[in-house]
Design a protein around this motif. Structure first.
Motif, PDB file in Angstrom:
ATOM      1  N   LYS A   5       0.860  -1.211   0.028  1.00  0.00           N
ATOM      2  CA  LYS A   5      -0.045   0.097  -0.028  1.00  0.00           C
ATOM      3  C   LYS A   5       0.778   1.326   0.104  1.00  0.00           C
ATOM      4  CE  LYS A   5      -4.071  -1.759   1.985  1.00  0.00           C
ATOM      5  NZ  LYS A   5      -5.259  -1.802   3.245  1.00  0.00           N
ATOM      6  N   ILE A  23      -6.211   2.809  -6.184  1.00  0.00           N
ATOM      7  CA  ILE A  23      -5.856   2.878  -4.723  1.00  0.00           C
ATOM      8  C   ILE A  23      -6.479   4.009  -4.308  1.00  0.00           C
ATOM      9  CG2 ILE A  23      -4.182   3.032  -2.995  1.00  0.00           C
ATOM     10  CD1 ILE A  23      -2.491   1.055  -4.519  1.00  0.00           C
ATOM     11  N   LYS A  81     -11.556  -5.782  -2.769  1.00  0.00           N
ATOM     12  CA  LYS A  81     -11.389  -4.721  -1.862  1.00  0.00           C
ATOM     13  C   LYS A  81     -10.222  -5.188  -1.118  1.00  0.00           C
ATOM     14  CE  LYS A  81     -13.002  -1.619   1.891  1.00  0.00           C
ATOM     15  NZ  LYS A  81     -14.144  -1.417   2.693  1.00  0.00           N
ATOM     16  N   ASP A  82      -9.188  -4.944  -1.233  1.00  0.00           N
ATOM     17  CA  ASP A  82      -7.995  -5.395  -0.327  1.00  0.00           C
ATOM     18  C   ASP A  82      -7.857  -6.967  -0.296  1.00  0.00           C
ATOM     19  OD1 ASP A  82      -6.706  -2.918   0.423  1.00  0.00           O
ATOM     20  OD2 ASP A  82      -8.061  -2.606   2.192  1.00  0.00           O
ATOM     21  N   THR A 133      -6.660   1.934   0.392  1.00  0.00           N
ATOM     22  CA  THR A 133      -7.349   0.934   0.028  1.00  0.00           C
ATOM     23  C   THR A 133      -7.373   0.425  -1.507  1.00  0.00           C
ATOM     24  OG1 THR A 133      -9.138   1.233   1.853  1.00  0.00           O
ATOM     25  CG2 THR A 133      -9.824  -0.059  -0.092  1.00  0.00           C
ATOM     26  N   GLU A 134      -7.089  -0.803  -1.429  1.00  0.00           N
ATOM     27  CA  GLU A 134      -7.009  -1.273  -3.150  1.00  0.00           C
ATOM     28  C   GLU A 134      -8.170  -1.921  -3.319  1.00  0.00           C
ATOM     29  OE1 GLU A 134      -2.218  -2.621  -1.837  1.00  0.00           O
ATOM     30  OE2 GLU A 134      -3.737  -4.031  -2.755  1.00  0.00           O
TER      31      GLU A 134
END
Length: 551
Positions: A3, A101, A130-131, A160-161
């Motif tokens: 991240k 991101i 999501k993550d 957050t990915e």
């Protein structure tokens, strides 16, 4: 992706971002609403431009793709998987991933339909994560557009990915997938200080892999002794090692592999051949394939959970297959069962070493050198209970452009209940067989031949020196001698036996047979003792005998 990457390319959102972010900011400078378009914001200069990244996924490991200027897309070195402004395409081992991101804390809503680029192929599996946790997924087999559901008002934090993933189903053929997602973000602007993307490799989680020269499979999602498939994690670790020039380290434990594992130009090392085990669960596709230059496999065990009949002898069922590799090494590996060969060296592999390995209960030959391979050394190996020859050099007229040549076979201990010959050269040139111990093989201990039944090439310049051949030729009705030179077609020439001890032959001592052309065969200072039946059966060839004992 770590991240820490998310800030690369970030600018203050209140200023707008080219064509990538559309819409206005709220009156409150601490809160913004921006639309991030994957197609308008497609980056061509660096990862992270306009918050978008382009990656491939195997297991839990996300690895960056490289920009392909010619095709205007991000892609792996071999071309697949790839991600363009409007589409994605996976490959057999990696999913294609477009990732966004979050620049701050807030909510997002995702729009944009998904469809196949053509109706061919077996379909794809698309997902939004999501993550790493799935928000939505669907199997898509046709060209009708499908709109993801349940992806509105999703809470996000800074970093957050959000990943848009396309995965192949049975195979990756015709998996071109059209997908241009948009993300409407509402929330804080986050940090306004751009940071360079982190390119540092993952930290080594294994105590045995702390050296910076190693990449541990544990860091890519592999888990020992849990009976779950580790194939994707191994593929990802090998890919990362190739990109960084590092060695893949496999800590102690048992790891499961569901398909052929290809190691291309990378070194893979375990904790020891009695400590690290790779177990192939697909008996028809369990080979570890070695390719490229400088590839190495060492200090581990490879086993099959189940095997199938040898049948067509497909290389996919070997334990290890060397496919055209150069400067390769297979060392300190324990091979336990295989449906076909233990170690197959083929497709013109050259300058390789196969040393210090133990092979048990292979379905075909223990170690087999063919396909015009050259300058190969096979030394200090133990081969027991091979389903065919223990060590063989074979050259076929139909399939090999030239004979295997310059092969050295030395200091091996082989036989121990193997079903065919001990050490065999069936078509080949410039082969040296020295200081080996061969015992308890069903057929001849040393076998030099040209065979019509397999249409093999000629034999020339073979030297057999200082070997111990003990109690071979056991099987009936073949009744092989301990040492046999044979030709049913072609030419055998310049075969020399020096200082060998040939003893306890089950049926006879030495034979030179066949209807083919056998020219010069020389025996110098060999010792034949405790044989059963005739000491020699010389029915062909120009035989030269010098200072031998017992014949």
């Amino acid at each position: 992706m770590n991240k820490s990457k998310f800030l690369s390319g970030l600018v203050a959102l209140s200023l707008g971002i080219g064509g990538a972010a559309v819409g206005g900011t709220s009156a409150d400078a601490a809160a913004v609403t921006q639309t991030y378009s994957s197609s308008q914001g497609f980056g061509t200069q660096q990862q992270g431009a306009n918050q978008w990244y382009y990656e491939k996924l195997s297991g839990t490991a996300y690895l960056d793709l490289n920009y392909d200027k010619k095709n205007n897309r991000w892609a792996a070195p071999n071309g697949y998987p790839w991600v363009s402004a409007t589409a994605l395409h996976p490959d057999q081992n990696f999913d294609a991933v477009r990732k966004w991101i979050s620049p701050g804390k807030g909510t997002i809503s995702i729009t944009g339909s998904v469809k196949k680029g053509s109706g061919e192929g077996d379909g794809i599996a698309a997902s939004i994560r999501k993550d790493g946790k799935k928000l939505w997924s669907s199997v898509i087999t046709g060209t009708s557009a499908i709109s993801p559901t349940g992806v509105s008002e999703v809470s996000v934090e800074e970093g957050t990915e959000i990943s848009f993933v396309v995965n192949k189903r049975g195979n990756a053929n015709h998996d071109h997938t059209l997908w241009e997602p948009d993300i409407v973000y509402t929330g804080s602007a986050g940090s306004t200080s751009p940071k360079a993307a982190s390119t540092a490799p993952k930290a080594e989680s294994s105590a045995n892999a702390k050296q910076s020269a190693f990449i541990s499979v544990l860091d890519y999602g592999a888990k020992a002794n849990d009976s779950k498939d580790d194939y994707a994690a191994f593929v990802a670790a090998i890919d990362a090692a190739k990109a960084t020039g590092k060695t893949v380290y496999v800590p102690a434990g048992n790891y499961m592999l569901s398909d052929i594992l290809t190691i291309d130009g990378v070194k893979v090392k375990g904790a020891g051949k009695l400590l690290t085990t790779l177990t192939s669960t697909n008996p028809k596709r369990g080979s570890i394939d070695l390719k490229g230059s400088g590839v190495e496999l060492s200090s581990l065990k490879h086993a099959y959970s189940t095997t199938v009949p040898r049948g067509d002898g497909a290389n996919e069922k070997n334990s290890i297959t060397v496919r055209g590799a150069k400067n390769f090494k297979i060392q300190d590996v324990y091979i336990s069962k295989s449906s076909t060969a233990g170690i197959m060296v083929t497709y013109g592999s050259t300058n390789g070493t196969v040393s210090g390995n133990t092979l048990d209960s292979t379905g075909a030959d223990g170690i087999h050198v063919t396909g015009g391979s050259s300058y190969i050394t096979v030394e200090n190996n133990i081969v027991r209970k091979a389903g065919d020859d223990t060590i063989a050099v074979v050259s076929y007229i139909d399939s090999d452009a030239r004979a295997a040549h310059h092969i050295t076979i030395r200091k091996n201990h082989v036989g121990y209940g193997s079903k065919a010959r001990g050490i065999a050269v069936v078509g080949g040139t410039d082969v040296t067989i020295s200081n080996n111990s061969i015992q308890d093989a069903n057929m001849a201990g040393i076998y030099i031949a040209v065979e019509a039944s397999y249409n093999t090439r000629n034999v020339d310049r073979i030297t057999v020196s200082s070997n111990m051949i003990n109690h071979t030729g056991i099987a009936e009705p073949q009744n092989h001698p301990n040492v046999l030179v044979y030709a049913s077609q072609g030419i055998v020439d310049n075969v020399v036996f020096n200082n060998n001890t040939i003893k306890n032959g089950a049926h006879r001592g030495i034979g030179v047979w066949g209807e083919g052309i056998i020219k010069n065969v020389t025996f110098n200072k060999n010792t034949l003792i405790n044989r059963v039946g005739a000491p020699t059966t010389f029915s062909n060839g120009k035989i030269k005998l010098n200072q031998n004992v017992g014949f």
